[in-house]
Motif scaffolding. Structure first.
Motif, mmCIF file in Angstrom:
data_model
loop_
_atom_site.group_PDB
_atom_site.id
_atom_site.type_symbol
_atom_site.label_atom_id
_atom_site.label_comp_id
_atom_site.label_asym_id
_atom_site.label_seq_id
_atom_site.Cartn_x
_atom_site.Cartn_y
_atom_site.Cartn_z
ATOM 1 N N TYR A 80 -5.292 6.109 -5.319
ATOM 2 C CA TYR A 80 -4.973 4.938 -6.141
ATOM 3 C C TYR A 80 -6.199 4.047 -6.329
ATOM 4 O O TYR A 80 -6.271 3.289 -7.297
ATOM 5 N N CYS A 91 0.822 -1.207 0.000
ATOM 6 C CA CYS A 91 0.000 0.000 0.000
ATOM 7 C C CYS A 91 0.862 1.266 0.000
ATOM 8 O O CYS A 91 1.808 1.400 0.775
ATOM 9 N N LEU A 92 0.502 2.194 -0.867
ATOM 10 C CA LEU A 92 1.223 3.466 -0.982
ATOM 11 C C LEU A 92 0.671 4.533 -0.037
ATOM 12 O O LEU A 92 1.210 5.632 0.047
ATOM 13 N N CYS A 93 -0.417 4.207 0.641
ATOM 14 C CA CYS A 93 -1.017 5.160 1.581
ATOM 15 C C CYS A 93 -0.553 4.851 3.004
ATOM 16 O O CYS A 93 -0.009 3.785 3.278
ATOM 17 N N LEU A 129 5.478 -1.029 -7.579
ATOM 18 C CA LEU A 129 5.244 0.254 -6.905
ATOM 19 C C LEU A 129 5.571 1.423 -7.829
ATOM 20 O O LEU A 129 4.865 2.450 -7.823
ATOM 21 N N GLU A 170 2.660 4.131 -8.865
ATOM 22 C CA GLU A 170 2.780 5.562 -8.595
ATOM 23 C C GLU A 170 2.644 6.384 -9.867
ATOM 24 O O GLU A 170 1.969 7.414 -9.896
#
Length: 801
Positions: free
Chosen positions: A313, A299-301, A341, A345
């Protein structure tokens, strides 16, 4: 998306087949990822809708044909694209001569929502029906064709229809547009497969074969060719990772398989698999390989909340995802977490969902055991509805699978948790409160029976009906998007455990399970479905593969693992000899100490500490000391600190973070002018899967036999195996404990240049039952004592110098 691929016999065109449903759902998906829209698996909703389908189909009259299979082929220059599907309903109107003059295709969709509010059909639903309509119109040369969308509420059974008549020209133009959009994907499938096959033809093993390694490769390939399960005991240094990956890739090149799952429990072994694939790519292999990582690590959050209001996303993910997938599969070969990733992004899509989608276009998938074996998180795109494939399962560190499988196929209900959920339900649903109350009353009955530490039950039939009803009510509330405020996550967690409990309760049997109840440390009453022998559950998954290889450096005794990791009796098993010179290490068995509870005390702890002190004083370097528990290590360390000289000491702590683990291992990299002793737990994070090579470790000292702590569950397990004709003590205590010992001892010699001392300190290692679990290369073990250990260790190091 499931696309089946067939390489044709010589002289015929290859054919790529895809279902109509998969085609339209892949090409036309749109919008957000939104986990607020309910927590029920869409596959389960589909199953629930099948009853409604049958009811509507049976009410449509004699001219209505249900579940009509349809196929259509499009021929391209190098291959044929085949579409197939099953129309829910088809009505054919014929003239007096019997010729079809008009037709209606009916597509039925059961929905957990108010279908009467629908103003138009859902895009992908209508597209599926239009594909069927074109296939029918083309087959009967119709000038027009009618599409009927039948939506039905699964709760109220209200029905809403949408009808549209298309000319042949309209439906053909639409269909050819859809198929045209898909052509770049089918082209990729075909031409990539051709490249892969060609690349494997001349692919050679990337190293000069070590002793016995060529036979190892042959044994793996033979197992795949013959559709067998193989158990491989292969010590460190035998090159077992590449010796499994290479023949599996060769099998892909011979069309024996379509996909390889490399399954592991640890990051280190996943990296080793990645490196093996990367090496083959350098040698010319054209296959695609992806590493799948857990959702929370992708997860990028800041928080994994798949909600378009909070996550950019998730917002519009499906509008962008296909472009990203195509970029990844056409540009990348070995696809790691960082690669995913980076694309996620750049294109603003969910990295976890991107990785899953990309995996369907890959021949190699490196992932955790869970993705194949866990009934709650397995990859449904490959294994839903029990469907298998020409897959190969390569299961690394397979000694971990017994305990992991027991966890996957066991579940517990807690009476006090049911009461908590009941409190949260009061403002939400009276029906839910009543269902929870019924479950609580039945649990209370079981609690009254449980008048001592542990009580074994014959069945949970009375509870099961109540759980079924409770699960159904919760699902209905989730589908209506009814919330539980701040308790929403807690209720969801309870629901998933409840669902798992009911599913396992229907599958369990006394040959593999025990049902028991007990009280935990907080006096909560627990009801356990405990899978002691997971072989049957695992075999159900193994049937989905063409072949499986279980491999590990500690897979002894082999019959123990064969009994618990599969139900198939016709399996292969091989033992690979160590390639390391036994003279590079001293293996001692300390016969005058023990970690038995009855002998623990200051005198015994001092003897253990004296052993450590003597071994460490014999030569400067880094040593690891492994103990059966944190408390035991603390007691030994206390005695050791009283007698040790100028030595650095580090101690493994409970619940270490990733950074703390890295910092711990970095201590072995430091240059010192004195020795270092690292105290670690047997079976813990530092007792397997780490490589401290090049003189970074010169001693591994194991305190005790590593047997699991005696308790109610272990006694239950021991009795279970005794009743089933096995040796209960060995299956419940000895083999799991000795596995930890052998793993810890194996930290020392990782390459042919490593040198050092292994000390196994417990009088029980003299016994035949313990020594029969030793690897072959431990045949030179010598006995020692507190009085003689100094002479033996100094003599060893003198010889090395």
């Amino acid at each position: 998306m499931k696309v089946s691929r067939l390489i044709a016999p010589e002289g015929e065109k290859a054919q790529i087949n895809i279902s109509v449903r998969n085609l339209v759902e892949f090409l036309l998906r749109e919008g957000d990822i939104d986990d607020r829209k309910g927590s029920v698996d869409p596959f389960e909703a589909m199953q629930a809708g099948s009853r409604i389908h049958r009811k509507i189909q049976s009410s449509m009259g004699p001219f209505y044909s249900a579940e009509v299979p349809l196929k259509f082929q499009i021929e391209y220059e190098d291959y044929i694209l085949g579409l197939e599907g099953r129309a829910d309903g088809l009505v054919l109107d014929r003239d007096e001569s019997g010729n079809v003059v008009t037709a209606t295709v009916d597509e039925i969709k059961g929905m957990y929502m108010d279908v009467m509010t629908f103003e138009k059909p859902v895009l992908v639903h209508e597209a599926q029906a239009k594909c069927y309509a074109y296939m029918v119109a083309s087959e009967y040369n119709l000038e027009t064709i009618e599409v009927q969308m039948t939506y039905v509420s699964l709760e109220t059974e209200e029905v809403k229809y949408f009808n549209h008549v298309y000319t042949y020209e309209e439906i053909e133009e639409w269909f050819l547009t859809i198929v045209g959009i898909f052509k770049k994907w089918s082209d990729f499938q075909y031409y990539h497969k051709m490249e892969l096959l060609e690349s494997v033809q001349g692919l050679e093993f990337p190293y000069e074969y070590r002793d016995g390694q060529k036979k190892l490769v042959s044994d793996v390939y033979r197992s795949i060719y013959r559709r067998k399960i193989l158990f491989m005991q292969a010590p460190t240094g035998t090159g077992k990772t590449i010796a499994n990956v290479y023949p599996a890739v060769m099998a892909l090149g011979q069309n024996l398989a379509e996909r390889v799952f490399y399954l592991t429990a640890k990051t280190a072994t996943a990296i080793a698999a990645r490196d093996a694939y990367s090496l083959l790519v350098e040698k010319g292999y054209e296959g695609k390989t992806i590493m799948l990582t857990a959702k929370e690590k992708m997860c990028l959050c800041d928080e994994a909340d798949c909600n378009p209001d909070y996550c950019p996303y998730a917002r519009g993910h499906f509008d962008r995802i296909n472009d990203v997938i195509y970029e990844v599969i056409t540009k990348e070969t070995v696809i790691t977490r960082d690669v995913i990733l980076g694309y996620a992004e750049e294109y603003v899509v969910c990295p976890f969902e991107l990785a899953l989608d990309v995996s369907t276009w890959c021949e190699g998938i490196i992932c955790d055991y869970n993705y194949v074996f866990d009934p709650n998180v397995y990859l449904k795109r490959f294994f839903a509805e029990g469907k298998g494939g020409e897959h190969i399962f390569l299961i690394d560190e397979a000694h971990n699978m017994v305990d992991r499988a027991r966890e996957m196929y066991s579940e517990t209900l807690i009476k006090e948790e049911i009461l908590s959920i009941k409190r949260y339900a009061k403002p939400v649903s009276k029906k839910l409160v009543n269902a929870l109350e019924k479950c609580n009353r039945i649990m209370l009955e079981y609690k009254r029976e449980c008048d001592h530490d542990i009580t074994v039950l014959d069945d949970v039939d009375m509870l099961l009906n109540a759980c079924d009803n409770l699960q159904m009510i919760l699902e209905q509330l989730f589908k209506k998007e009814i919330k539980f405020g701040i308790y929403q996550d807690e209720v969801l967690d309870f629901y998933f455990r409840l669902r798992n409990f009911t599913a396992l309760a229907y599958q369990q049997d006394s040959d593999h399970y025990r049902i028991y109840c007990d009280f935990d440390e907080d006096k909560n009453f627990n009801l356990h479905l405990y899978c002691i022998d997971p072989s049957a559950q695992l075999q159900d998954r193994l049937r989905m593969a063409r072949a499986t290889v279980y491999f590990s450096a500690t897979l002894l005794p082999i019959d123990y693992y064969k009994d618990l990791l599969c139900n198939d009796k016709d399996v292969y098993a091989i033992y690979v000899d160590s390639v390391f010179d036994q003279k590079n290490r001293l293996l001692m068995l300390g016969t005058d100490v023990t970690s038995k509870y009855t002998r623990r005390g200051d005198d015994e702890y001092l003897k253990f500490a004296t052993y450590i002190n003597t071994i460490v004083n014999a030569k400067q370097g880094n040593y690891m000391v492994f103990g059966p528990s944190y408390k035991f290590l603390e007691d030994i360390q206390s005695k050791y600190s009283d007698i040790m000289g100028d030595v650095d000491v580090i101690v493994q702590q409970q619940n270490m973070t990733e950074q703390e683990r890295e910092d711990f291992l970095l201590e072995f990299e430091k240059k010192r002018d004195k020795s270092m002793v690292a105290f670690c737990t047997l079976g813990g994070i530092f007792s397997e899967g780490i490589d401290l090579v090049g003189g970074k470790l010169i001693g591994s000292i194991v305190l005790g036999a590593g047997l699991p702590q005696v308790g109610n569950e272990r006694k239950l397990m021991s009795d279970f195996f005794d009743e089933n004709g096995k040796n209960g003590f060995e299956y419940a205590y000895l083999y799991p404990g000795m596995n930890k010992v052998i793993q810890a001892a194996g930290r020392l010699i990782r390459t042919k240049d490593d040198v050092g001392v292994i000390a196994l300190l417990d009088e029980r290692f003299r016994f035949g039952s313990y020594r029969k679990t030793f690897p072959r290369e431990w045949n030179d073990a010598t006995f020692t004592s507190v009085e003689s250990v100094e002479e033996q260790v100094k003599g060893f190091w003198k010889d090395k110098e």
